[in-house]
Design a protein around this motif. Structure first.
Motif, PDB file in Angstrom:
ATOM      1  N   ALA A 279      46.765 -94.079  -7.494  1.00 27.07           N
ATOM      2  CA  ALA A 279      48.062 -93.742  -8.084  1.00 27.07           C
ATOM      3  C   ALA A 279      48.173 -92.307  -8.602  1.00 27.07           C
ATOM      4  O   ALA A 279      49.280 -91.802  -8.778  1.00 27.07           O
ATOM      5  N   SER A 280      47.049 -91.655  -8.877  1.00 25.23           N
ATOM      6  CA  SER A 280      47.088 -90.283  -9.410  1.00 25.23           C
ATOM      7  C   SER A 280      45.699 -89.670  -9.291  1.00 25.23           C
ATOM      8  O   SER A 280      44.718 -90.379  -9.023  1.00 25.23           O
ATOM      9  N   GLY A 281      45.625 -88.371  -9.555  1.00 22.54           N
ATOM     10  CA  GLY A 281      44.322 -87.723  -9.597  1.00 22.54           C
ATOM     11  C   GLY A 281      43.493 -88.248 -10.756  1.00 22.54           C
ATOM     12  O   GLY A 281      42.271 -88.409 -10.649  1.00 22.54           O
ATOM     13  N   THR A 282      44.157 -88.512 -11.854  1.00 28.55           N
ATOM     14  CA  THR A 282      43.474 -89.074 -13.018  1.00 28.55           C
ATOM     15  C   THR A 282      42.836 -90.413 -12.663  1.00 28.55           C
ATOM     16  O   THR A 282      41.664 -90.659 -12.970  1.00 28.55           O
ATOM     17  N   ASP A 283      43.606 -91.267 -11.993  1.00 23.77           N
ATOM     18  CA  ASP A 283      43.049 -92.567 -11.604  1.00 23.77           C
ATOM     19  C   ASP A 283      41.949 -92.413 -10.565  1.00 23.77           C
ATOM     20  O   ASP A 283      40.998 -93.203 -10.540  1.00 23.77           O
ATOM     21  N   ALA A 284      42.042 -91.419  -9.714  1.00 26.09           N
ATOM     22  CA  ALA A 284      40.966 -91.175  -8.748  1.00 26.09           C
ATOM     23  C   ALA A 284      39.655 -90.942  -9.503  1.00 26.09           C
ATOM     24  O   ALA A 284      38.616 -91.524  -9.180  1.00 26.09           O
ATOM     25  N   LEU A 285      39.721 -90.130 -10.557  1.00 28.31           N
ATOM     26  CA  LEU A 285      38.530 -89.861 -11.371  1.00 28.31           C
ATOM     27  C   LEU A 285      38.071 -91.122 -12.093  1.00 28.31           C
ATOM     28  O   LEU A 285      36.873 -91.436 -12.144  1.00 28.31           O
ATOM     29  N   LEU A 286      39.023 -91.847 -12.651  1.00 25.90           N
ATOM     30  CA  LEU A 286      38.701 -93.061 -13.411  1.00 25.90           C
ATOM     31  C   LEU A 286      38.015 -94.100 -12.518  1.00 25.90           C
ATOM     32  O   LEU A 286      36.972 -94.654 -12.875  1.00 25.90           O
TER      33      LEU A 286
ATOM     34  N   PHE B  19      42.794 -81.865 -19.202  1.00 19.83           N
ATOM     35  CA  PHE B  19      42.289 -82.917 -20.085  1.00 19.83           C
ATOM     36  C   PHE B  19      41.800 -84.162 -19.354  1.00 19.83           C
ATOM     37  O   PHE B  19      40.844 -84.820 -19.791  1.00 19.83           O
ATOM     38  N   ALA B  20      42.452 -84.494 -18.224  1.00 20.65           N
ATOM     39  CA  ALA B  20      42.103 -85.731 -17.508  1.00 20.65           C
ATOM     40  C   ALA B  20      40.612 -85.816 -17.198  1.00 20.65           C
ATOM     41  O   ALA B  20      40.029 -86.904 -17.202  1.00 20.65           O
ATOM     42  N   THR B  21      39.992 -84.677 -16.932  1.00 21.05           N
ATOM     43  CA  THR B  21      38.567 -84.646 -16.580  1.00 21.05           C
ATOM     44  C   THR B  21      37.730 -85.346 -17.655  1.00 21.05           C
ATOM     45  O   THR B  21      36.837 -86.146 -17.341  1.00 21.05           O
TER      46      THR B  21
ATOM     47  N   PRO C 181      31.380 -81.986 -11.888  1.00 20.62           N
ATOM     48  CA  PRO C 181      31.868 -80.607 -11.818  1.00 20.62           C
ATOM     49  C   PRO C 181      33.355 -80.608 -11.442  1.00 20.62           C
ATOM     50  O   PRO C 181      33.844 -81.536 -10.790  1.00 20.62           O
ATOM     51  N   VAL C 182      34.056 -79.577 -11.865  1.00 23.90           N
ATOM     52  CA  VAL C 182      35.469 -79.381 -11.517  1.00 23.90           C
ATOM     53  C   VAL C 182      35.555 -78.104 -10.678  1.00 23.90           C
ATOM     54  O   VAL C 182      34.938 -77.095 -11.033  1.00 23.90           O
ATOM     55  N   HIS C 183      36.279 -78.167  -9.584  1.00 19.60           N
ATOM     56  CA  HIS C 183      36.470 -76.971  -8.752  1.00 19.60           C
ATOM     57  C   HIS C 183      37.722 -76.258  -9.237  1.00 19.60           C
ATOM     58  O   HIS C 183      38.808 -76.400  -8.674  1.00 19.60           O
TER      59      HIS C 183
ATOM     60  N   ALA D 178      38.031 -82.572  -7.625  1.00 21.30           N
ATOM     61  CA  ALA D 178      38.580 -81.603  -6.665  1.00 21.30           C
ATOM     62  C   ALA D 178      40.108 -81.626  -6.705  1.00 21.30           C
ATOM     63  O   ALA D 178      40.767 -81.296  -5.715  1.00 21.30           O
ATOM     64  N   ALA D 179      40.652 -81.991  -7.866  1.00 19.94           N
ATOM     65  CA  ALA D 179      42.108 -82.124  -8.011  1.00 19.94           C
ATOM     66  C   ALA D 179      42.837 -80.840  -7.626  1.00 19.94           C
ATOM     67  O   ALA D 179      43.940 -80.874  -7.093  1.00 19.94           O
ATOM     68  N   GLN D 180      42.214 -79.694  -7.900  1.00 16.95           N
ATOM     69  CA  GLN D 180      42.862 -78.405  -7.609  1.00 16.95           C
ATOM     70  C   GLN D 180      42.331 -77.786  -6.318  1.00 16.95           C
ATOM     71  O   GLN D 180      42.616 -76.616  -6.049  1.00 16.95           O
ATOM     72  N   ALA D 181      41.545 -78.531  -5.545  1.00 22.61           N
ATOM     73  CA  ALA D 181      40.741 -77.849  -4.523  1.00 22.61           C
ATOM     74  C   ALA D 181      40.782 -78.470  -3.134  1.00 22.61           C
ATOM     75  O   ALA D 181      39.873 -78.241  -2.338  1.00 22.61           O
TER      76      ALA D 181
ATOM     77  N   SER E 286      52.383 -79.985  -8.339  1.00 22.92           N
ATOM     78  CA  SER E 286      51.995 -78.571  -8.414  1.00 22.92           C
ATOM     79  C   SER E 286      50.660 -78.262  -7.744  1.00 22.92           C
ATOM     80  O   SER E 286      50.228 -77.114  -7.722  1.00 22.92           O
ATOM     81  N   LYS E 287      50.003 -79.271  -7.169  1.00 20.79           N
ATOM     82  CA  LYS E 287      48.752 -78.988  -6.451  1.00 20.79           C
ATOM     83  C   LYS E 287      49.088 -78.446  -5.059  1.00 20.79           C
ATOM     84  O   LYS E 287      50.223 -78.552  -4.604  1.00 20.79           O
ATOM     85  N   ASN E 288      48.087 -77.928  -4.366  1.00 19.78           N
ATOM     86  CA  ASN E 288      48.368 -77.344  -3.051  1.00 19.78           C
ATOM     87  C   ASN E 288      48.969 -78.366  -2.089  1.00 19.78           C
ATOM     88  O   ASN E 288      49.811 -78.018  -1.266  1.00 19.78           O
TER      89      ASN E 288
ATOM     90  N   GLY F 164      55.889 -86.956  -6.556  1.00 22.55           N
ATOM     91  CA  GLY F 164      55.591 -87.658  -7.791  1.00 22.55           C
ATOM     92  C   GLY F 164      54.084 -87.717  -7.908  1.00 22.55           C
ATOM     93  O   GLY F 164      53.399 -86.842  -7.375  1.00 22.55           O
ATOM     94  N   ASP F 165      53.571 -88.757  -8.556  1.00 22.98           N
ATOM     95  CA  ASP F 165      52.120 -88.862  -8.727  1.00 22.98           C
ATOM     96  C   ASP F 165      51.436 -89.453  -7.503  1.00 22.98           C
ATOM     97  O   ASP F 165      52.020 -90.250  -6.762  1.00 22.98           O
ATOM     98  N   GLY F 166      50.195 -89.095  -7.324  1.00 19.75           N
ATOM     99  CA  GLY F 166      49.376 -89.679  -6.264  1.00 19.75           C
ATOM    100  C   GLY F 166      47.981 -89.103  -6.345  1.00 19.75           C
ATOM    101  O   GLY F 166      47.772 -88.037  -6.944  1.00 19.75           O
TER     102      GLY F 166
HETATM  103  C1  LIG Z   1      45.747 -82.178 -11.916  1.00 23.21           C
HETATM  104  C2  LIG Z   1      44.373 -82.424 -12.377  1.00 23.21           C
HETATM  105  C3  LIG Z   1      43.888 -83.714 -12.678  1.00 23.21           C
HETATM  106  C4  LIG Z   1      44.774 -84.905 -12.788  1.00 23.21           C
HETATM  107  O1  LIG Z   1      45.538 -85.218 -11.687  1.00 23.21           O
HETATM  108  P1  LIG Z   1      46.889 -86.051 -11.869  1.00 23.21           P
HETATM  109  O2  LIG Z   1      47.280 -86.336 -10.458  1.00 23.21           O
HETATM  110  O3  LIG Z   1      47.864 -85.207 -12.592  1.00 23.21           O
HETATM  111  O4  LIG Z   1      46.563 -87.303 -12.602  1.00 23.21           O
HETATM  112  C5  LIG Z   1      42.549 -83.854 -12.996  1.00 23.21           C
HETATM  113  N1  LIG Z   1      41.712 -82.793 -13.035  1.00 23.21           N
HETATM  114  C6  LIG Z   1      42.152 -81.547 -12.772  1.00 23.21           C
HETATM  115  C7  LIG Z   1      41.165 -80.423 -12.813  1.00 23.21           C
HETATM  116  C8  LIG Z   1      43.490 -81.321 -12.460  1.00 23.21           C
HETATM  117  O5  LIG Z   1      43.906 -80.070 -12.218  1.00 23.21           O
END
Ligand SMILES: *Cc1c(COP(=O)(O)O)cnc(C)c1O
Length: 368
Positions: A58-65, A87-89, A130-132, A158-161, A185-187, A192-194
């Motif tokens: 559902a989101s990048g946050t949930d991908a990490l979770l 913050f999600a990290t 690690p965060v890219h 890799a949310a930004q990468a 706002s990601k590349n 919406g969210d995903g």
């Molecule tokens: C955007 C982002 C997330 C979270 O992704 P969402 O899709 O907004 O939940 C997590 N980590 C980093 C580094 C991000 O830039």
């Protein structure tokens, strides 16, 4: 002249018909939850990254979770990560009852410093994350090495990468699991969210797939407690269209970054460093300036959008006061938080707009 930090309407204008047709098709089919559109997009992302499995969530946050859950992270466990990220990290670590343990960043790339990780490892450590940041990969080889030595899993934020490369490998495919965000706002941004988790490990992929449907397999039988966290079919269809343009858009960002590198070089600021073995995708073009707040104000007065990613490091956030983090614990992250500012680098930025941004930065810094 007005230059936003990001202009999603300019992008939409270029793919309007295609995007609307794709969304329309999903509506006509009424296959809204998982199903063919999600599967097709998962396969496309797996192929794009060179990963064996991709699971839409559902989101990048949930991908990490879900990735951390798949690594069995639970109450009392520790996850080592960077203090300089969205913050999600760290938030996902806390939501599992685990503790984020921060290791400071390298000042050149703003990514976690691999040399500071080993000293943070305890018997409770489960994962290194690690965060890219900004679209440039962290130093993965020493991270993977220390993880292997201590039997730890590596989850890449890799949310930004998406599409970034590191020694010829794609972001998200170097650790045990990689996580992408399709926040607009990601590349590669949705409507919406995903989000998406990629991995080469069949068991981990299965676990993430089960976790996104309440932990059920087969349906209505629950061996674990999971979540409701699926990539929406409407989002998958829109993202499928956009994925075809991703490399072209990324090249636009890289072209703009190269122009900034050249034109801002002689000013009293620090342009982003990117190592030759990295393909930086410039989700952000982030410069470092002593009078950062002054520059931001000046650009705002001249209708130029900027943002601070991020103004307060994670170890100093109010919600983490109990963790005992103090000013001075991670000086590089703290310095970056004081002095960095991101400027417009989106693909549709015109030559005139970029000239205007360069001109305004130069005039603020006195053309030094
Ligand atoms: C955007 C982002 C997330 C979270 O992704 P969402 O899709 O907004 O939940 C997590 N980590 C980093 C580094 C991000 O830039």
């Amino acid at each position: 002249m007005k230059v936003p930090l990001l202009d999603l309407q300019a992008q939409y204008a270029t793919i309007r018909k295609e995007l609307r047709a794709a969304v329309d098709e999903v509506m006509e089919s009424c296959r809204f939850i998982l199903g063919p559109y999600v599967q097709e997009f998962e396969k496309a992302v797996a192929d794009y990254c060179g990963a064996r499995y991709a699971v839409g969530v559902a989101s990048g946050t949930d991908a990490l979770l879900l990735a951390l859950r798949a690594c069995q992270v639970g109450p009392g466990d520790e996850v080592i990560t960077t203090p300089y990220s969205f913050f999600a990290t760290a938030g996902v670590i806390s939501r599992l009852g685990a503790v984020p343990v921060f290791a400071d960043i390298e000042p050149e790339t703003y990514n976690i410093n691999p040399d500071l990780i080993a000293e943070k490892i305890t018997p409770r450590t489960r994962v290194i994350m690690p965060v890219h940041l900004y679209g440039q990969c962290a130093e993965m080889d020493p991270i993977l090495e220390v993880a292997e030595k201590h039997g730890l899993k590596v989850v890449e934020d890799a949310a930004q990468a998406i599409g970034a490369e590191h020694h010829g490998r794609k972001a998200g495919t170097m650790g045990h699991l990689g996580c992408f965000s399709f926040f607009p706002s990601k590349n590669l941004g949705g409507l919406g969210d995903g989000g998406m988790v990629v991995t080469d490990d069949e068991d981990l992929a299965d676990l993430v797939r089960i976790l996104r449907v309440h932990g059920s397999k087969p349906k209505y039988y629950h061996s674990i407690v999971g979540y409701n966290s699926r990539l929406d079919a409407l989002q998958a269809a829109a993202l499928q269209v956009k994925l075809n343009y991703l490399d072209e858009w990324t090249e636009g960002r890289r072209r703009h970054a190269a122009i900034y590198d050249e034109r801002l070089r002689d000013l009293d600021l620090v342009t982003p460093r990117s190592w030759e073995y990295n393909r930086h995708i410039y989700n952000q073009y982030t410069i470092r300036v002593a009078d950062r707040d002054g520059l931001q104000q000046h650009l705002k007065e001249h209708d130029i959008g900027t943002a601070l990613y991020y103004p307060l490091p994670l170890h100093l956030q109010e919600c983490y006061r109990d963790l005992g983090g103090r000013e001075g614990d991670h000086p590089e992250a703290e310095g970056a938080a004081r002095e960095t500012i991101s400027i417009p680098v989106y693909p549709e930025l015109s030559e005139e707009q970029q000239e205007y941004v360069i001109g305004q930065i130069s005039s603020f810094l006195g053309g030094k």
